[in-house]
Write an enzyme that holds these catalytic residues in place. Structure first.
Site, PDB file in Angstrom:
ATOM      1  N   TRP A  50     -10.323  -8.818   2.928  1.00  0.00           N
ATOM      2  CA  TRP A  50     -11.112  -9.207   1.754  1.00  0.00           C
ATOM      3  C   TRP A  50     -11.132 -10.728   1.568  1.00  0.00           C
ATOM      4  O   TRP A  50     -12.063 -11.256   0.976  1.00  0.00           O
ATOM      5  CB  TRP A  50     -10.518  -8.551   0.497  1.00  0.00           C
ATOM      6  CG  TRP A  50     -10.692  -7.072   0.414  1.00  0.00           C
ATOM      7  CD1 TRP A  50     -11.731  -6.421  -0.201  1.00  0.00           C
ATOM      8  CD2 TRP A  50      -9.832  -6.047   0.928  1.00  0.00           C
ATOM      9  NE1 TRP A  50     -11.555  -5.066  -0.088  1.00  0.00           N
ATOM     10  CE2 TRP A  50     -10.411  -4.807   0.592  1.00  0.00           C
ATOM     11  CE3 TRP A  50      -8.631  -6.043   1.648  1.00  0.00           C
ATOM     12  CZ2 TRP A  50      -9.828  -3.577   0.938  1.00  0.00           C
ATOM     13  CZ3 TRP A  50      -8.056  -4.826   1.990  1.00  0.00           C
ATOM     14  CH2 TRP A  50      -8.645  -3.625   1.650  1.00  0.00           C
ATOM     15  N   ARG A  96       0.833  -1.211   0.000  1.00  0.00           N
ATOM     16  CA  ARG A  96       0.000   0.000   0.000  1.00  0.00           C
ATOM     17  C   ARG A  96       0.870   1.264   0.000  1.00  0.00           C
ATOM     18  O   ARG A  96       0.511   2.275  -0.609  1.00  0.00           O
ATOM     19  CB  ARG A  96      -0.953  -0.019   1.203  1.00  0.00           C
ATOM     20  CG  ARG A  96      -2.019   1.051   1.099  1.00  0.00           C
ATOM     21  CD  ARG A  96      -3.156   0.866   2.087  1.00  0.00           C
ATOM     22  NE  ARG A  96      -4.312   1.656   1.689  1.00  0.00           N
ATOM     23  CZ  ARG A  96      -4.856   2.613   2.437  1.00  0.00           C
ATOM     24  NH1 ARG A  96      -4.394   2.865   3.645  1.00  0.00           N
ATOM     25  NH2 ARG A  96      -5.894   3.300   1.988  1.00  0.00           N
ATOM     26  N   HIS A 147       0.391   4.170  -2.690  1.00  0.00           N
ATOM     27  CA  HIS A 147       0.014   5.545  -2.336  1.00  0.00           C
ATOM     28  C   HIS A 147       1.126   6.546  -2.652  1.00  0.00           C
ATOM     29  O   HIS A 147       0.846   7.721  -2.888  1.00  0.00           O
ATOM     30  CB  HIS A 147      -0.390   5.635  -0.863  1.00  0.00           C
ATOM     31  CG  HIS A 147      -1.815   5.270  -0.628  1.00  0.00           C
ATOM     32  ND1 HIS A 147      -2.567   5.753   0.417  1.00  0.00           N
ATOM     33  CD2 HIS A 147      -2.647   4.451  -1.317  1.00  0.00           C
ATOM     34  CE1 HIS A 147      -3.788   5.249   0.356  1.00  0.00           C
ATOM     35  NE2 HIS A 147      -3.856   4.440  -0.683  1.00  0.00           N
ATOM     36  N   HIS A 180      -6.216  -5.947  -3.466  1.00  0.00           N
ATOM     37  CA  HIS A 180      -7.027  -6.131  -2.249  1.00  0.00           C
ATOM     38  C   HIS A 180      -7.139  -7.598  -1.842  1.00  0.00           C
ATOM     39  O   HIS A 180      -7.844  -7.918  -0.891  1.00  0.00           O
ATOM     40  CB  HIS A 180      -8.403  -5.462  -2.405  1.00  0.00           C
ATOM     41  CG  HIS A 180      -8.315  -3.982  -2.215  1.00  0.00           C
ATOM     42  ND1 HIS A 180      -9.360  -3.134  -2.450  1.00  0.00           N
ATOM     43  CD2 HIS A 180      -7.278  -3.197  -1.797  1.00  0.00           C
ATOM     44  CE1 HIS A 180      -8.969  -1.880  -2.193  1.00  0.00           C
ATOM     45  NE2 HIS A 180      -7.715  -1.906  -1.809  1.00  0.00           N
TER      46      HIS A 180
END
Ligand code: DDH
Length: 286
Positions: free
Chosen positions: A178, A34, A38, A162
């Site tokens: 998830w 992540r 980002h 995810h």
């Protein structure tokens, strides 16, 4: 301290820190992925601003953006690697860490090139609000990802990340993972999206998400409204179906698109040398 440019040594040390028994599901891997996303996903194609160059999350404007809540854990994990290989830029380290983490979690090999700068060019700073909001739908997803230059197919492939990690109530407000095995890269996210019935749930904090509970599972699984928008949108859905049925194809497409993501805003010459790093550093020192 390793020899300058010894990326193999850096990769080895990133791989060695993934196991974190006290953290989340026992792995730093998902939060490192992540961080890479980002740091790159603020890019705007039209104005050529944002992207991984500059490692802007070191500073409050970008690091303190609520969209980046929790990513300080990833940055702290990587400090020991930076201390040992001080020649590597943060911008390179953060993107490389995501690439190494995907591979170590049984995902595909992603091509990665060095050369990003930590020089902060104030004219390239992204405003807040460039990252996606999980509470929204297909229009929002397109608005965010078209801005970076991705197609519908590429959006769906990237969303397969995810399959890793989880949502934290104290970071995004959403809650849960998830898939049942969130530290192993796979196409399970797409398979579950298609095969389970997802029910709306409003959490105690008022945040709305979708959940499913399997009898034999340890915990309730979740989907964001943006995840399920991939199912209801007629142009996204065929890619969800393809990736659910063809893991090899998903791995190949994910590897290509993640490599594109971490290159956003990085200009290279024919030999691969970064053009907008040395020039800026030159200016910086003068
Ligand atoms: Fe994501 N993501 N993401 N995501 N993401 C969250 C966690 C993780 C959205 C929202 C959230 C991508 C796309 C989208 C990962 C990778 C990627 C969380 C939970 C939210 C919310 C944060 C928390 O509470 O800790 C939305 C919206 C989108 C969108 O596309 C519309 C993409 C493209 C990637 C990628 O890597 C290519 C990963 C990994 C995590 C798990 C992090 C963790 O700490 O675990």
């Amino acid at each position: 301290m390793s020899k300058s440019g010894d990326y193999a040594a850096v990769r080895k040390d990133i791989a060695a820190l993934l196991k974190q028994p006290e953290y989340d599901d026992g792995s730093a891997g998902p939060v490192l992925v992540r961080l890479a996303w980002h740091s790159s996903g603020t890019y705007d194609h039209d104005t050529d601003t944002g992207g991984s160059n500059g490692a802007g999350m070191r500073y409050e404007t970008e690091g303190g953006d609520p969209a980046n809540a929790g990513l300080q854990h990833a940055r702290v994990f990587l400090e020991s690697v930076k201390a040992k290989h001080s020649w590597i830029t943060y911008a390179d380290l953060w993107t490389l860490a995501g690439v190494v983490a995907v591979k170590e979690m049984d995902g595909p090999e992603i091509k990665w090139k060095a050369g990003r700068t930590d020089y902060v060019d104030d004219s390239k700073l992204p405003p807040r609000g460039r990252l996606p909001d999980g509470a929204q739908g297909a229009d929002h997803i397109r608005f965010i990802f078209y801005r970076m230059g991705f197609s519908d197919q590429e959006i769906v492939a990237l969303s397969g990340a995810h399959n890793l990690g989880r949502c934290h109530s104290d970071r995004s407000g959403f809650h849960g993972a998830w898939v049942n095995n969130p530290t192993r890269f796979s196409n399970t996210y797409f398979r579950l999206m298609l095969s389970r019935s997802w029910k709306e749930k409003v959490l105690d904090n008022g945040v709305r998400q979708f959940v499913h509970y399997d009898e034999d599972a340890e915990e309730e699984l979740m989907m964001l409204p943006t995840d399920l928008a991939l199912l209801s949108d007629p142009s996204f859905r065929p890619w969800v179906e393809l990736y659910a049925n063809d893991k090899e194809r998903f791995f190949a497409d994910f590897a290509r698109v993640f490599a594109k993501l971490v290159e956003l805003g990085i200009e290279r010459d024919a030999t691969g040398k970064v053009l907008n790093a040395d020039n800026m550093l030159g200016g910086y020192h003068s």
